[in-house]
Each structure stands twice: as structure tokens, then as C-alpha cells.
Write an enzyme that holds these catalytic residues in place. Structure first.
Site, PDB file in Angstrom:
ATOM      1  NE  ARG A 165      -4.032   1.468   1.413  1.00 48.57           N
ATOM      2  CZ  ARG A 165      -4.780   1.964  -0.013  1.00 48.57           C
ATOM      3  NH1 ARG A 165      -5.157   1.493  -1.041  1.00 48.57           N
ATOM      4  NH2 ARG A 165      -6.352   2.657   0.741  1.00 48.57           N
ATOM      5  CB  THR A 198      -9.168  -1.157  -7.947  1.00 51.37           C
ATOM      6  OG1 THR A 198      -8.891   0.630  -6.773  1.00 51.37           O
ATOM      7  CG2 THR A 198      -8.554  -1.648  -6.758  1.00 51.37           C
ATOM      8  CG  ASP A 241      -8.641   4.748  -0.555  1.00 45.67           C
ATOM      9  OD1 ASP A 241      -9.302   5.682  -0.536  1.00 45.67           O
ATOM     10  OD2 ASP A 241      -7.671   3.942  -0.852  1.00 45.67           O
ATOM     11  CB  SER A 259      -6.854  -0.917   1.411  1.00 45.46           C
ATOM     12  OG  SER A 259      -7.420  -0.758   0.254  1.00 45.46           O
ATOM     13  CB  SER A 260     -12.569  -1.132   0.514  1.00 49.37           C
ATOM     14  OG  SER A 260     -12.999  -0.249   1.246  1.00 49.37           O
ATOM     15  N   GLY A 267     -13.678  -1.440  -6.962  1.00 52.53           N
ATOM     16  CA  GLY A 267     -14.978  -0.997  -6.982  1.00 52.53           C
ATOM     17  C   GLY A 267     -14.208   0.311  -5.445  1.00 52.53           C
ATOM     18  N   GLY A 268     -13.216   0.645  -4.422  1.00 48.58           N
ATOM     19  CA  GLY A 268     -13.905   1.292  -4.110  1.00 48.58           C
ATOM     20  C   GLY A 268     -14.416   0.356  -2.265  1.00 48.58           C
TER      21      GLY A 268
HETATM   22  O1  DON Z   1      -7.883   1.010  -1.713  1.00 48.66           O
HETATM   23  C1  DON Z   1      -9.269   1.568  -1.426  1.00 48.66           C
HETATM   24  O2  DON Z   1     -10.025   0.819  -1.116  1.00 48.66           O
HETATM   25  C2  DON Z   1      -9.440   2.246  -3.412  1.00 48.66           C
HETATM   26  N1  DON Z   1      -8.179   2.847  -3.130  1.00 48.66           N
HETATM   27  C3  DON Z   1     -10.122   1.059  -4.004  1.00 48.66           C
HETATM   28  C4  DON Z   1     -10.686   2.199  -5.191  1.00 48.66           C
HETATM   29  C5  DON Z   1     -11.155   1.179  -6.364  1.00 48.66           C
HETATM   30  O3  DON Z   1     -11.470   0.222  -6.269  1.00 48.66           O
HETATM   31  C6  DON Z   1     -11.635   2.301  -7.498  1.00 48.66           C
HETATM   32  N2  DON Z   1     -11.965   1.620  -8.027  1.00 48.66           N
HETATM   33  N3  DON Z   1     -12.504   0.963  -9.220  1.00 48.66           N
END
Ligand code: DON
Length: 618
Positions: free
Chosen positions: A134, A429, A470, A500-501, A521-522
Site C-alpha cells: 500500500r 483498481t 483514502d 483500503s477496501s 470498486g472502492g
Molecule cells: O484501496 C481502496 O479501497 C481504494 N483505493 C480502491 C479504489 C477502487 O477500487 C476504485 N475502483 N475501482
């Protein structure tokens, strides 16, 4: 019981890819909508949160099957890069590193060397390790760096441009994974990526559309405009995208190792850009970046006399804790499927409670004490489930973070502590999964955060993340990209990893590899990954059905269910009758998974048809 269809053996090199979406930029603009974000928090919206027009295309009903190895990723060229390495004798880790570098070339929106990620490795000999690369906040970052003199959060500053960039971890992480569990040299596994960057590859409909969609952001930065917008002349599908600066950087990394990125010419180019153009990252920040190997989270379940073990991501991911907490809560809840309002209701209420806890407790474990054991304890899960009304929606105003605790006696909690096993030397992501012939498996999720990250391309030819968003950019205020409320423990501090997710996850059945999964997907990563595990483990779907099944998401705040358009109008009505607000979503997550056919041992690649996902195997 898992119901897996057995098909005749596949050809030696099996590939499935989805037809390119046909649509115009104009249509897309009409459909661009801000979904699921609370008002006032949505100056930016991650690509995953933007709606897209429905694309009429046939979804595959069957996974791609192969006897030996399989790679499922967002891009066929990247899956093939992994298979190329498998066929040359590499193991799943060699192939995963090759796939990750190839994605950095062919999927600029998310594949990266200017961002970070997590990789979960499970070897056939039982060893499991979680690699955390990360990004971290630069040394000059401060808690309130995105709050203006008027006390208001500047959403744009944490999502676009030089100040939104956190210190990238990908190169250090991939090199560490390779050194720890790989069998090949960096230069060998990077060769497909270097070839793709140097010789170029055909621009797909999807990529041409993305460049058009991202034009307003990309054209603000000269390198981004030159490389991805053809200097404003714009690429068309079928044109070749060559990335000579990226190729040169990849070659230097292949030759000199990760030190090139953190201390060599690449570091000097990046730090030079930052100093000249208002970014915070210095040579010192780069030199001090460290990837980490952390103890994986584990949870055990017995279903119909089979032992299931879920291996997932520890903090600074919130995902593994959330998925295990949810699976624990659902352990004794009957689930019939996603056309059953009762099943959806129960899972939504579980998600609501899990996200309320995420908001309160999850953060970088090196900076604060995350109560992982309590959150993933089966006793705590029982207490939380008892607060669910089996018929009516609860209100997020009344649901707050709980009081996580472990059992005082009896069964042990299903967790690992916040353990760093080793320090390394040294919307968008993307998730991909790899299984090799020996049964080694990799689940990998990497991110630039938003699609095309900060939209800044470094002089060394790679896009940079906007991972700073984030963090809890202002306590009590939702973050710009995902509308997430997060805790004080996740506020910005030098060297800290933003929460993070990302949830790379591997499931074992009776001690054997069974399912490899994860998603972008956040916050919807957590829901999409959870649903894929429920579909496989609880509902007995085959791999492709587990990915195709409709998805829904609830993140506590805002108090609404995001439901894919795949759900019927009747289901939406039923949920509304129970007291829910429903927000329709085009798609949730992009899960590229691999399931093992328990009868034949075949690797079943199930790429997500919601985009261009492609499985390749041999
Ligand atoms: O780490 C995370 O939770 C976010 N930065 C993830 C971002 C994400 O999945 C965006 N898109 N699809």
C-alpha cells in the site's frame, strides 16, 4: 454442496474474452451519474461509481476450464502474459508478477507501477502470506492538508494533481513477492510487459472510450496528454499505443531491481516532477518506502460436513475483517439466493453493521490498535446479528459501531493478530487471480484509487495514484471518491498507509484450494468479494455463476442499497416495502475469480463480464 458442471477438456490454450462494448462517448456522457454518494461529497466520483449505459452482450454461462494453470484478469493481454510465464515453467507467483506488470502497460486506468496493492499468496505446501505494498503518505503530508482556510474540504486536491499522490508501493511489493515465493528473475517476468510497452498493443474500444472519458483530467498534465490523448488528437480503437518512456523505466527496473524505482533514475525523475509541480514526495520518501509481509486473516466454517477456510486481507485493508465479520454473522442465517428478498435483506443488514464498524475501527495497524480479534470473533457476530429485525430495514441513524470483543471462554476467535512477519527491502483498481499446475494460488488487487489515479503521469512514463483520498481527509466528512465516513485513526500522518477496501481472498475446502477472488470498486469491493464467496461457498454456484450473479451494496452511510440493474423491478419494490431506499447501479465490482472443480481438479477461470475481463489457461 458445490454444483460444478464438468465439460470436455479444453484446448491447450483456452481463452475467453468478451466482445468490446460498442457505444459512443455521447451516450456515456448522458449516463454519467453520481451514484450512492451523499450530496456535497461528490465533486469527484470514482469510475466505479459512475453509471454506464447497458451494453447488450452475451454473458458467458460457463467458466474457462484448464487442467494446469489459469489467469483471470481485466485484460486478455495481461492474462496471456501470466500464462506465458506459467508455460515457461514459472509458478503462480512468477505469473502474478508478470500479469501485474503487464496490467501496468495495458490497463493504465488501474494496473500500475505508480500506485499500490495487496497480494495474497497461498502455496500448495500450505504456506500463506499477505503482501502489503500500500502507498504511504509523504513525510511532508499533514492531517489537515486538504482542509481550506474556510474549514471546508477541498475535494479536488485529494483526487487530482500532484498533491493527491501518495508514495507508490507496487514495484517494491512485486519485487518482494517474487523474491519470497517466485522462482524466476525480475527481468524474465517483466519481459512481456516490456514488450507490450515498447512494441505497443492495439487500443481497444474500451480503452479509446476511457481516454475520451478521462480527457478533462488527463489533458491538464502534459505527459498524460501526450501519452494517452495523443497530444489532443485522440486515439481510435485499433490504433497502437506505444509507451516508450514506460518501456525505458520498466527496462531499468528489470535490470537494477526495485532500488531503481526508489533510489535510481526513476526516483530522481519522480522527485523532480514533484518538486517542480507542487507535489510532496521527496527522494527521502521514496528511499524509505517499505512493503510488508503480514499475517493473513483466517476464518473457519463447517458446512454440510465440509471444512471451509477463508484466508483474507488484514489491515490496512478493511476488507478481510469486513468479509469475515459478515460471514460470521451470516453463519446461521439461511440464504436462498438473490431473488429471495429475505436473503438480500439479511445480507444488507449485515453489510450495514460491518461498515459502521469499519468507519469506527479500521486504519493502518502500524499507527493504531485495530481490534481485529474482536471484530472477527464469532461471539461478537452473534450479538450483532441479534440486533437485526428479520422483516424491516434498520436505520443507519440508529446503527452505530459496536463493541467488538473476543469470547471469554470456549471457541477461539478466528483471527490473526496485527502481525508484521517481515519488512521488505527496500475507479480504479484491478483484481486478478492466478492458479498454477501445482495448486499455488495468488489473489492480487492493485489500485491507483480513481480511474487514472491523480491523472498525473510522471516523466518516467507511468501514471501516479491519488490514494491520499483514502485517508480520513476531514473527520466526520465523507471522502471525495467513495463517500466513506472514516475514523480519526485514519487521518493523514507521514508514513501512514491510508485505509483500503481491497480484499484479495482465497477459500480452501477440506484443506484444498477452492476459490480465488477479489474485486475493485472502492467500498463495493467488500460487498462484491463477500457475495462471490457466499455464492461459491454457501450457495454452491459454479465459478461463472458466482461472478455473474447480481450484486448489491450497503455501506452504512449513505443509508441506501446500491442494487445492480440485473435485479428485477419486483425485487426493488420488495426492498422498498421493507423500508429501504434503493439506488440502481449499472454494475458493482469486477471480480476476476478462479474456482477449482472439486471433481476434476480443473481450474475454472471466471472473469467478470461486466467489463472486458478475460481468463486464459493451459
Ligand atoms: O484501496 C481502496 O479501497 C481504494 N483505493 C480502491 C479504489 C477502487 O477500487 C476504485 N475502483 N475501482
Amino acid at each position: 454442496m458445490l454444483l460444478l458442471l464438468t465439460l470436455p477438456a479444453e484446448s491447450p490454450h483456452t481463452v475467453f474474452s468478451f466482445p468490446m462494448p460498442l457505444k459512443s462517448f455521447l451516450t456515456l456522457v448522458l449516463f454519467c451519474a453520481n451514484l450512492a454518494l451523499p450530496l456535497g461529497a461528490a465533486a469527484q466520483a470514482a469510475a466505479e461509481f459512475r453509471d454506464r449505459p447497458d451494453i447488450p452482450k452475451e454473458w458467458p454461462r460457463e467458466p474457462v476450464r484448464s487442467a494446469h494453470g489459469m489467469v483471470a484478469s481485466d485484460e486478455l493481454l495481461a492474462s496471456e502474459a501470466g500464462v506465458e510465464i506459467l508455460k515457461r515453467g514459472g509458478n503462480a507467483v512468477d505469473a502474478a508478477v508478470a500479469t501485474a506488470f503487464a496490467l501496468a502497460v495495458v490497463e493504465p486506468a488501474a494496473g500500475n507501477i505508480g500506485g499500490g496493492g495487496f497480494m495474497l499468496v497461498h502455496l500448495a505446501n500450505g504456506t500463506t502470506n499477505f503482501f502489503d505494498y500500500r502507498e504511504v503518505a509523504p513525510g511532508k503530508a499533514t492531517r489537515d492538508m486538504y482542509v481550506g482556510p474556510d474549514g471546508k474540504l477541498d475535494d479536488a486536491a485529494s483526487t487530482i494533481g500532484y498533491r493527491s499522490v501518495a508514495v507508490p508501493g507496487t514495484v517494491a511489493g512485486l519485487a518482494l513477492v517474487l523474491k519470497t515465493h517466485g522462482t524466476m528473475n525480475l527481468s524474465v517476468v517483466m519481459s512481456p510487459a516490456i514488450r507490450l510497452a515498447e512494441q505497443g498493443f492495439p487500443i481497444s474500444e474500451k480503452l479509446a472510450r476511457e481516454f475520451a472519458e478521462e480527457r478533462p483530467g488527463l489533458q491538464r498534465f502534459s505527459m498524460s496528454s501526450r501519452i494517452f490523448l495523443n497530444g489532443g488528437r485522440m486515439y481510435r480503437a485499433g490504433d497502437t499505443l506505444r509507451q516508450p518512456e514506460l518501456a525505458a523505466t520498466l527496462k531499468r527496473i528489470a535490470k537494477n531491481g526495485p532500488a531503481e524505482f526508489y533510489q535510481g533514475q526513476t526516483a530522481r525523475l519522480l522527485a523532480g516532477d514533484m518538486a517542480a509541480l507542487g507535489g510532496l514526495i521527496t527522494l527521502d520518501d521514496l528511499a524509505h518506502y517499505q512493503p510488508k509481509i503480514r499475517a493473513v486473516l483466517r476464518a473457519n466454517y463447517t458446512l454440510e460436513e465440509h471444512r471451509w477456510e477463508v484466508l483474507s486481507s488484514p489491515p490496512p485493508s478493511s476488507g478481510g475483517v469486513a468479509v469475515i465479520q459478515a460471514l460470521n454473522m451470516l453463519q446461521d442465517v439461511p440464504l436462498k439466493g438473490w431473488d429471495d428478498p429475505q436473503s438480500v435483506h439479511m445480507v444488507v443488514e449485515v453489510m450495514r453493521r460491518v461498515f459502521a464498524d469499519r468507519a469506527a475501527f479500521l486504519a493502518d495497524p502500524d499507527f493504531s490498535n485495530v481490534p481485529v480479534a474482536g471484530l472477527t470473533s464469532p461471539c461478537y457476530a452473534k450479538e450483532l446479528v441479534a440486533t437485526i429485525d428479520p422483516l424491516r430495514a434498520s436505520s443507519s441513524k440508529e446503527i452505530h459501531a459496536g463493541n467488538p470483543h473476543v469470547c471469554t471462554s470456549g471457541v477461539s476467535a478466528s483471527v490473526a493478530p496485527n502481525t508484521v512477519i517481515s519488512l521488505g527491502e527496500g475507479p480504479h483498481t484491478t483484481h486478478f487471480s492466478v492458479v498454477d499446475a501445482a495448486g499455488n494460488a495468488v489473489a492480487s488487487t492493485t489500485t491507483l484509487n480513481d480511474s487514472y489515479g491523480s491523472h498525473v503521469t510522471s516523466s518516467a512514463g507511468f501514471l501516479l495514484n491519488d490514494e491520499m483520498d483514502d485517508f480520513t481527509t476531514q473527520p466526520g466528512v465523507p471522502n471525495a471518491l467513495f463517500g466513506l465516513i472514516q475514523s480519526e485513526a485514519n487521518t493523514i500522518a507521514p508514513g501512514k498507509r491510508p485505509l483500503s477496501s481491497m480484499t484479495p481472498t482465497i477459500v480452501l475446502r477440506d484443506g484444498q484450494l477452492s476459490f480465488v477472488t477479489g474485486s475493485p470498486g472502492g467500498p463495493t469491493i467488500i460487498s462484491a468479494t463477500l457475495l462471490s464467496v457466499l455464492n461459491w461457498m454457501r450457495l454452491g454456484m459454479d465459478a461463472q455463476s458466482a461472478i455473474n450473479a447480481p450484486r448489491f451494496h450497503h455501506q452504512w452511510l449513505p443509508d441506501q442499497i446500491g442494487m445492480e440493474k440485473l435485479f428485477s423491478a419486483e425485487m426493488e419494490e420488495q426492498m422498498k416495502e421493507r423500508g429501504y431506499q434503493v439506488k440502481r447501479r449499472g454494475h458493482i465490482g469486477l471480480v476476476n475469480a478462479i474456482g477449482i472443480d472439486v471433481k476434476t481438479g480443473e481450474r475454472c477461470g471466471a472473469a467478470d463480464p461486466r467489463d472486458n475481463g478475460a481468463s486464459a489457461g493451459y
